[in-house]
Design a protein around this motif. Structure first.
Motif, PDB file in Angstrom:
ATOM      1  N   UNK A 394       0.816  -1.210   0.000  1.00  0.00           N
ATOM      2  CA  UNK A 394       0.000   0.000   0.000  1.00  0.00           C
ATOM      3  C   UNK A 394       0.852   1.263   0.000  1.00  0.00           C
ATOM      4  N   UNK A 395       2.101   1.167   0.438  1.00  0.00           N
ATOM      5  CA  UNK A 395       2.980   2.334   0.478  1.00  0.00           C
ATOM      6  C   UNK A 395       4.154   2.118  -0.457  1.00  0.00           C
ATOM      7  N   UNK A 396       4.854   3.175  -0.804  1.00  0.00           N
ATOM      8  CA  UNK A 396       5.982   3.093  -1.727  1.00  0.00           C
ATOM      9  C   UNK A 396       7.250   2.687  -0.993  1.00  0.00           C
ATOM     10  N   UNK A 397       8.147   2.026  -1.720  1.00  0.00           N
ATOM     11  CA  UNK A 397       9.414   1.616  -1.125  1.00  0.00           C
ATOM     12  C   UNK A 397      10.282   2.808  -0.777  1.00  0.00           C
ATOM     13  N   UNK A 398      10.110   3.931  -1.500  1.00  0.00           N
ATOM     14  CA  UNK A 398      10.934   5.108  -1.242  1.00  0.00           C
ATOM     15  C   UNK A 398      10.701   5.680   0.141  1.00  0.00           C
ATOM     16  N   UNK A 399       9.503   5.468   0.679  1.00  0.00           N
ATOM     17  CA  UNK A 399       9.208   6.024   1.996  1.00  0.00           C
ATOM     18  C   UNK A 399      10.056   5.387   3.089  1.00  0.00           C
ATOM     19  N   UNK A 400      10.572   4.180   2.838  1.00  0.00           N
ATOM     20  CA  UNK A 400      11.377   3.481   3.826  1.00  0.00           C
ATOM     21  C   UNK A 400      12.848   3.881   3.789  1.00  0.00           C
ATOM     22  N   UNK A 401      13.289   4.542   2.747  1.00  0.00           N
ATOM     23  CA  UNK A 401      14.711   4.790   2.563  1.00  0.00           C
ATOM     24  C   UNK A 401      15.333   5.623   3.681  1.00  0.00           C
ATOM     25  N   UNK A 402      14.666   6.700   4.173  1.00  0.00           N
ATOM     26  CA  UNK A 402      15.285   7.435   5.294  1.00  0.00           C
ATOM     27  C   UNK A 402      15.535   6.551   6.512  1.00  0.00           C
ATOM     28  N   UNK A 403      14.598   5.651   6.825  1.00  0.00           N
ATOM     29  CA  UNK A 403      14.797   4.753   7.973  1.00  0.00           C
ATOM     30  C   UNK A 403      15.951   3.800   7.712  1.00  0.00           C
ATOM     31  N   UNK A 404      16.067   3.296   6.457  1.00  0.00           N
ATOM     32  CA  UNK A 404      17.174   2.391   6.128  1.00  0.00           C
ATOM     33  C   UNK A 404      18.507   3.120   6.173  1.00  0.00           C
ATOM     34  N   UNK A 440      10.161  -2.664  13.448  1.00  0.00           N
ATOM     35  CA  UNK A 440       8.825  -2.336  13.942  1.00  0.00           C
ATOM     36  C   UNK A 440       8.742  -0.858  14.322  1.00  0.00           C
ATOM     37  N   UNK A 441       9.791  -0.347  14.960  1.00  0.00           N
ATOM     38  CA  UNK A 441       9.804   1.069  15.333  1.00  0.00           C
ATOM     39  C   UNK A 441       9.790   1.956  14.100  1.00  0.00           C
ATOM     40  N   UNK A 442      10.574   1.585  13.070  1.00  0.00           N
ATOM     41  CA  UNK A 442      10.613   2.378  11.839  1.00  0.00           C
ATOM     42  C   UNK A 442       9.253   2.384  11.148  1.00  0.00           C
ATOM     43  N   UNK A 443       8.589   1.246  11.132  1.00  0.00           N
ATOM     44  CA  UNK A 443       7.278   1.169  10.480  1.00  0.00           C
ATOM     45  C   UNK A 443       6.262   2.044  11.195  1.00  0.00           C
ATOM     46  N   UNK A 444       6.273   2.040  12.495  1.00  0.00           N
ATOM     47  CA  UNK A 444       5.330   2.867  13.234  1.00  0.00           C
ATOM     48  C   UNK A 444       5.654   4.351  13.086  1.00  0.00           C
ATOM     49  N   UNK A 445       6.922   4.658  12.914  1.00  0.00           N
ATOM     50  CA  UNK A 445       7.296   6.041  12.652  1.00  0.00           C
ATOM     51  C   UNK A 445       6.719   6.519  11.324  1.00  0.00           C
TER      52      UNK A 445
END
Length: 801
Positions: A394-404, A440-445
């Motif tokens: 449902x969300x884009x992979x780019x949204x995770x890049x700052x957390x990674x 889990x913390x990154x996802x909730x953020x």
């Protein structure tokens, strides 16, 4: 590691020996949670409750017959009642006439009174028949929309045109985003302690049948629960149904059948063949198999004195008590594939091809037979995992890049893998749990609804502590960290949406090797489209208590990215356990006596030294109370099994008369609400309702009739019972008679339960090193890898990250 000197004092063996077989059906305690019997290992080739259509039809026929007989009996009783009324009336009239007119009373005979009563009763019966035959007025009490629909249906049936407004679709309400459901965590309801007890009448009927066949009356509650309605009748019609009760073996069921059937009992009885086939499949499921190869099953039937094994399997399949499957294998074969009993031989690929293709090796097929519930669960799991892999997020992979980018090492790899894939596998030891916690913390953020599920309440506690360290206060709130059982039951977690799916975007399952096919299928099927699934666990521990090896099959099938953590477990215990995981039993420096080896000569000394360690040495040397330590041993039986050790530990740590089934307030217990699941707890009290326990999941009342079957003392556990939990200190007992039960996963699991201190009561000499180096996990027959290849064609192209 250090070696503690042998004590000067010696004691006698305080534990009872292994119970001897009496040739009679075992009691519930003997069945318990012990390892599957040797016959099950033979049935598995290396080393339970299905539906009975015949019994269901018989029950249905009996119900119909009972209803008809009841109607006749009711009519007959009514006639007798009316006759009685008529007779009483005649007598009363006679008495009155006698007081007023004696001649009239003489003329009224008893025969005439009976005829009058019968005539009256016939009239009443005719009126009842006429009332039953009259048409029933339907819908008389309906109103509103229901009444309008009924009128429209009748109009259509009569050839008229219904009102147009009846079938008009209601105006669609504007779509609004549904808020996240709020689900408060709930305790396990007090008093709910397993399946409901059968009715007393049913238990009594079964008890009479067992007594007639010479079986122990103590099996009556179990038998009534296993066979369901009409259990006593089913036992008399088919005595081998006794095999559906846990702990009963074929030779015991044969003796029961001989007592009930007499000369009609024979080894080639079709009922016996079907019952033994189902029993072997249930024993195989206890050993972890979801199905058995047909040759292994027929060979096991032969060892159980079934004259025609193939016919027995065919009859079992025909009655719907098992299912047969043909799975293509990857390896080329020269022979014609086997076929299931009653089926035509499987076609050989290329048999009708041209001569220039005749030399191609045909693809072999293996025929498997399994119980319906496990086979269908495995297929449902494959379907659900394929949907998770193929559904866009449902969300884009780019949204995770700052957390990674903000993470390092394995955590960054895990976040990037989850960003681009619906299913990710993560492997590592205890220290590696910090990586799913950071995910889990990154996802909730990011505002995603993320939940982590653990196998045990202790695992939930440890992960919640990690979340508090990673994300600060409130990161590990109650709704984000749950147990698998609590999530599936709805007692924990975010709840479900209107379609019945989990109201979440990311599910992280820790202790993934403990997932059996049924629980894994329920989890995967409950995920909404677009949700991500992460399975994380230590592949070196023992597999699930239930059938299947889901995590190992997924790792082997390579259907998704695999992230292997490079975070080692710290300290001497972590170093020792890591070496065991790769087949090496290394000498480890333990300057703080984190690891102590205690050599013993026999089982009696092993019990004595274990009690001494738990009650005195560990609390005095390390400040760890005995309540915070655990004893782990290979099995329940034997002179140093859990029974003997718990008896000695109770006498030392909480002596008492055992007022309620051998238990006293304060006793540590291991409660098994269902096979394969153990909940540690403590006895609070006991009363007429049952045994009151305080467990991590809440207060539980175990009914009196289930105490012997479901509750054991819990100072000492098996490794299967302890997996998923950790204690500050662990005492692992290795008596000499347990050498054959040791394997690398068992040692890895047992040693890994200790956090700060590990004592090894060592009596197996070189068998420990041989088990670590040479004894791999026992093979389990499953179908998941084959099913995944058909569901996810690109599985072979996946590789570990």
């Amino acid at each position: 590691m250090s070696t503690e000197p042998e004590p000067r004092d010696t004691t006698e063996n305080t534990g009872p020996g292994t119970p001897r077989s009496t040739g009679r059906p075992t009691t519930p305690d003997d069945a318990g949670t012990a390892e599957p019997p040797a016959a099950a290992e033979e049935a598995a080739g290396a080393q339970p409750e299905g539906a009975d259509p015949e019994g269901a039809e018989a029950a249905s026929a009996e119900a119909d017959g009972t209803e008809a007989d009841g109607a006749e009996a009711a009519a007959d009783g009514t006639a007798r009642e009316a006759g009685g009324e008529g007779a009483d009336g005649a007598a009363e009239a006679s008495g009155t006439a006698d007081s007023g007119d004696g001649e009239a009373a003489a003329r009224l005979s008893e025969a005439q009174a009976e005829l009058a009563a019968q005539k009256l009763e016939r009239e009443r019966i005719e009126r009842r028949k006429a009332e039953k035959a009259a048409p029933i007025t339907a819908g008389a009490k309906l109103s509103g929309k229901a009444a309008d629909l009924l009128a429209a249906v009748r109009a259509v049936e009569g050839g008229a045109k219904p009102p147009a407004t009846v079938f008009d679709a209601p105006e669609a309400a504007p779509r609004r985003t549904a808020p996240e459901p709020v689900r408060r965590p709930q305790q396990v309801p007090a008093g709910v302690a397993g399946p409901a007890a059968p009715a007393p009448d049913a238990v009594e009927d079964v008890r009479r049948a067992l007594t007639d066949g010479g079986a122990p009356e103590a099996l009556a509650p179990q038998t009534a629960a296993a066979l369901g309605e009409g259990a006593g009748r089913r036992l008399r019609e088919d005595p081998w149904q006794l095999l559906r009760v846990a702990g009963v073996r074929p030779e015991q069921a044969d003796g029961f059948a001989r007592a009930l059937l007499g000369p009609d009992c024979s080894p080639d009885d079709e009922r016996r063949g079907r019952a033994v086939t189902v029993w072997l499949l249930e024993q195989a499921a206890l050993a972890g198999h979801t199905a058995l190869d047909l040759p292994a099953l027929t060979a096991a039937l032969g060892r159980q004195s079934v004259p025609d094994a193939e016919t027995a399997v065919q009859n079992t399949l025909a009655e719907g008590e098992a299912l047969a499957f043909q799975d293509a294998l990857d390896e080329p074969g020269a022979g014609r594939p086997a076929s299931a009993p009653g089926q035509s031989p499987a076609p050989v690929p290329g048999a009708d091809a041209d001569e220039d293709e005749a030399d191609e090796a045909s693809r072999p097929v293996r025929v498997l037979v399994g119980l319906e519930r496990h086979a269908l669960a495995e297929e449902s799991l494959a379907d659900a995992l394929a949907r998770v892999v193929n559904s866009p997020a449902k969300d884009s992979a780019a949204a995770w890049e700052p957390a990674a980018a903000a993470a390092t090492g394995g955590t960054a790899e895990l976040i990037r893998a989850v960003a681009g894939n619906g299913l990710v596998l993560h492997t590592g030891g205890e220290a590696a749990r910090a990586e799913p916690a950071a995910l889990l913390t990154a996802a909730r953020t990011l505002g995603l609804r993320a939940v982590a599920a653990c196998h045990t309440p202790d695992g939930r506690r440890r992960l919640a502590a990690l979340l508090g360290e990673v994300g600060g206060a409130g990161a590990g709130d109650d709704r984000s960290v749950v147990t698998v059982r609590g999530l599936l039951s709805g007692a924990e977690g975010p709840g479900r949406d209107v379609e019945g799916a989990f109201a979440l975007d990311l599910l992280v399952v820790l202790d993934a090797p403990q997932l059996d096919v049924e629980s894994a299928a329920m989890l995967a099927e409950s995920l909404p489209d677009g949700a991500r699934l992460v399975l994380s666990g230590d592949p070196g521990v023992l597999w699930s208590a239930g059938p299947g090896r889901v995590f190992a099959d997924l790792l082997a099938a390579r259907v998704s990215p695999q992230i292997a953590s490079r975070t080692p477990d710290p300290g001497p215990i972590g170093e020792l356990v890591s070496g065991v995981g790769i087949g090496e039993l290394n000498q480890v420096d333990a300057p703080g006596k984190e690891i102590v080896i205690v050599p013993v000569r026999d089982a009696g000394e092993a019990v004595h030294r274990t009690v001494q360690l738990l009650a005195e040495s560990v609390p005095r040397a390390f400040g760890i109370a005995s309540e915070e330590a655990v004893v782990i041993t290979p099995g329940h039986g034997g002179a140093a099994g859990t029974r003997a050790l718990n008896a000695a530990l109770k006498e030392r740590l909480n002596p008492g008369p055992g007022r309620f089934g051998g238990f006293d307030p304060g006793d540590r217990v291991a409660y098994s609400p269902e096979p394969g699941r153990t909940v540690p707890g403590r006895v609070v009290t006991a009363d007429a309702d049952g045994l009151h326990l305080s467990c991590a999941e809440g207060s539980v009342i175990v009914p009196r009739e289930r105490v012997e079957q479901a509750v054991r003392h819990g100072w000492a556990l098996t490794a299967h019972q302890a997996v998923g939990s950790r204690w500050p200190a662990a005492v692992v007992v290795l008596p000499g008679d347990a050498a054959q039960a040791l394997s690398r996963p068992w040692v890895y699991t047992a040693f890994g339960r200790a956090e700060r201190h590990l004592s090894v009561v060592h009596g197996v000499e070189q068998a420990l090193a041989r088990a670590v180096a040479d004894v791999p996990p026992k093979r389990r027959t499953t179908r998941l890898p084959v099913l995944l290849r058909t569901q996810v064609p690109a599985a072979a192209e996946q590789a570990p990250v």
